[in-house]
Motif scaffolding. Sequence first.
Motif, PDB file in Angstrom:
ATOM      1  N   PHE A  47     -19.764 -33.234 -25.877  1.00 46.64           N
ATOM      2  CA  PHE A  47     -19.140 -34.552 -25.831  1.00 46.64           C
ATOM      3  C   PHE A  47     -20.162 -35.634 -26.139  1.00 46.64           C
ATOM      4  O   PHE A  47     -19.951 -36.479 -27.009  1.00 46.64           O
ATOM      5  CB  PHE A  47     -18.531 -34.783 -24.438  1.00 46.64           C
ATOM      6  N   LEU A  48     -21.286 -35.625 -25.422  1.00 47.58           N
ATOM      7  CA  LEU A  48     -22.311 -36.648 -25.626  1.00 47.58           C
ATOM      8  C   LEU A  48     -22.896 -36.574 -27.022  1.00 47.58           C
ATOM      9  O   LEU A  48     -23.125 -37.606 -27.656  1.00 47.58           O
ATOM     10  CB  LEU A  48     -23.396 -36.533 -24.566  1.00 47.58           C
ATOM     11  N   TRP A  49     -23.163 -35.361 -27.511  1.00 41.25           N
ATOM     12  CA  TRP A  49     -23.714 -35.236 -28.859  1.00 41.25           C
ATOM     13  C   TRP A  49     -22.773 -35.896 -29.867  1.00 41.25           C
ATOM     14  O   TRP A  49     -23.216 -36.707 -30.682  1.00 41.25           O
ATOM     15  CB  TRP A  49     -23.928 -33.755 -29.242  1.00 41.25           C
ATOM     16  N   PHE A  50     -21.481 -35.558 -29.825  1.00 39.33           N
ATOM     17  CA  PHE A  50     -20.567 -36.086 -30.833  1.00 39.33           C
ATOM     18  C   PHE A  50     -20.439 -37.597 -30.754  1.00 39.33           C
ATOM     19  O   PHE A  50     -20.541 -38.293 -31.762  1.00 39.33           O
ATOM     20  CB  PHE A  50     -19.170 -35.450 -30.770  1.00 39.33           C
ATOM     21  N   LEU A  84     -29.653 -31.968 -27.682  1.00 41.33           N
ATOM     22  CA  LEU A  84     -28.288 -31.829 -27.158  1.00 41.33           C
ATOM     23  C   LEU A  84     -27.432 -30.860 -27.965  1.00 41.33           C
ATOM     24  O   LEU A  84     -26.498 -30.283 -27.436  1.00 41.33           O
ATOM     25  CB  LEU A  84     -27.576 -33.192 -27.165  1.00 41.33           C
ATOM     26  N   HIS A  85     -27.741 -30.692 -29.237  1.00 43.34           N
ATOM     27  CA  HIS A  85     -26.903 -29.890 -30.147  1.00 43.34           C
ATOM     28  C   HIS A  85     -27.008 -28.408 -29.791  1.00 43.34           C
ATOM     29  O   HIS A  85     -28.009 -27.760 -30.055  1.00 43.34           O
ATOM     30  CB  HIS A  85     -27.336 -30.124 -31.585  1.00 43.34           C
ATOM     31  N   GLU A 166     -16.824 -32.476 -39.435  1.00 44.88           N
ATOM     32  CA  GLU A 166     -17.408 -31.174 -39.090  1.00 44.88           C
ATOM     33  C   GLU A 166     -18.800 -30.994 -39.692  1.00 44.88           C
ATOM     34  O   GLU A 166     -19.627 -30.275 -39.129  1.00 44.88           O
ATOM     35  CB  GLU A 166     -16.505 -30.028 -39.573  1.00 44.88           C
ATOM     36  N   GLU A 167     -19.072 -31.648 -40.826  1.00 48.08           N
ATOM     37  CA  GLU A 167     -20.385 -31.499 -41.459  1.00 48.08           C
ATOM     38  C   GLU A 167     -21.501 -32.010 -40.556  1.00 48.08           C
ATOM     39  O   GLU A 167     -22.628 -31.543 -40.634  1.00 48.08           O
ATOM     40  CB  GLU A 167     -20.441 -32.174 -42.839  1.00 48.08           C
ATOM     41  N   TRP A 168     -21.202 -32.975 -39.697  1.00 43.74           N
ATOM     42  CA  TRP A 168     -22.216 -33.451 -38.753  1.00 43.74           C
ATOM     43  C   TRP A 168     -22.656 -32.319 -37.836  1.00 43.74           C
ATOM     44  O   TRP A 168     -23.844 -32.171 -37.555  1.00 43.74           O
ATOM     45  CB  TRP A 168     -21.675 -34.575 -37.882  1.00 43.74           C
ATOM     46  N   TRP A 169     -21.715 -31.535 -37.350  1.00 45.63           N
ATOM     47  CA  TRP A 169     -22.016 -30.447 -36.427  1.00 45.63           C
ATOM     48  C   TRP A 169     -22.723 -29.302 -37.143  1.00 45.63           C
ATOM     49  O   TRP A 169     -23.597 -28.634 -36.581  1.00 45.63           O
ATOM     50  CB  TRP A 169     -20.733 -29.954 -35.761  1.00 45.63           C
ATOM     51  N   ASN A 170     -22.349 -29.073 -38.396  1.00 43.36           N
ATOM     52  CA  ASN A 170     -22.872 -27.927 -39.138  1.00 43.36           C
ATOM     53  C   ASN A 170     -24.201 -28.194 -39.834  1.00 43.36           C
ATOM     54  O   ASN A 170     -24.870 -27.260 -40.256  1.00 43.36           O
ATOM     55  CB  ASN A 170     -21.836 -27.454 -40.160  1.00 43.36           C
TER      56      ASN A 170
END
Length: 183
Positions: A47-50, A84-85, A166-170
Amino acid sequence: MINLSLGRHDFLNAVEGFARGSHLRQHVWQEIVYKSIPQMSDDDMDFLWFYMRRDIFECYFYELNGKKNTYFGYEDFMHALAALHRGNRYMVTFYNEIEHKQLQALCYRFDGGYHPLYLYIDGKVVGKTKKSSGLQSFNAFVPNGWIKAVAKHKAPENRHVELGREEWWNDLEIYDNFKTKLL
């Protein structure tokens, strides 16, 4: 020392306020966000990361007249995002040349190196007691010459990532190459 108990929304609001403040942003990432990781659930970290990536990123990176720029503190912000990721996790086995013993650490990648969250000896977190979480220093890293093996953890899903982002997470390369990718 003041101890506070905040829900994730209140914590995020406080962090965002510190990040947008002029002199307050200097220590928010290593003294508040990083040191709070042991108290967070996996879902809290996601949650915090996003929301920090979505809502606070522009506090540090912006474009003006076609030129990319940064505000003071951008490196610590990216360092906290990398920590955090949960998809940015590696079990690193290394030989500590100072203590002359082999250790393992749960690490995250940042700025070309492995930074330990927790050290392990015989499968137990080093320094974890009732008063200490065992979390390693914000500036700690494993020297490349000491590393014997690296095993990447499987990247978990982050249910908070919005469709189209989603590219941010990947994109884990951003933590190693943020200076060239973002500047």
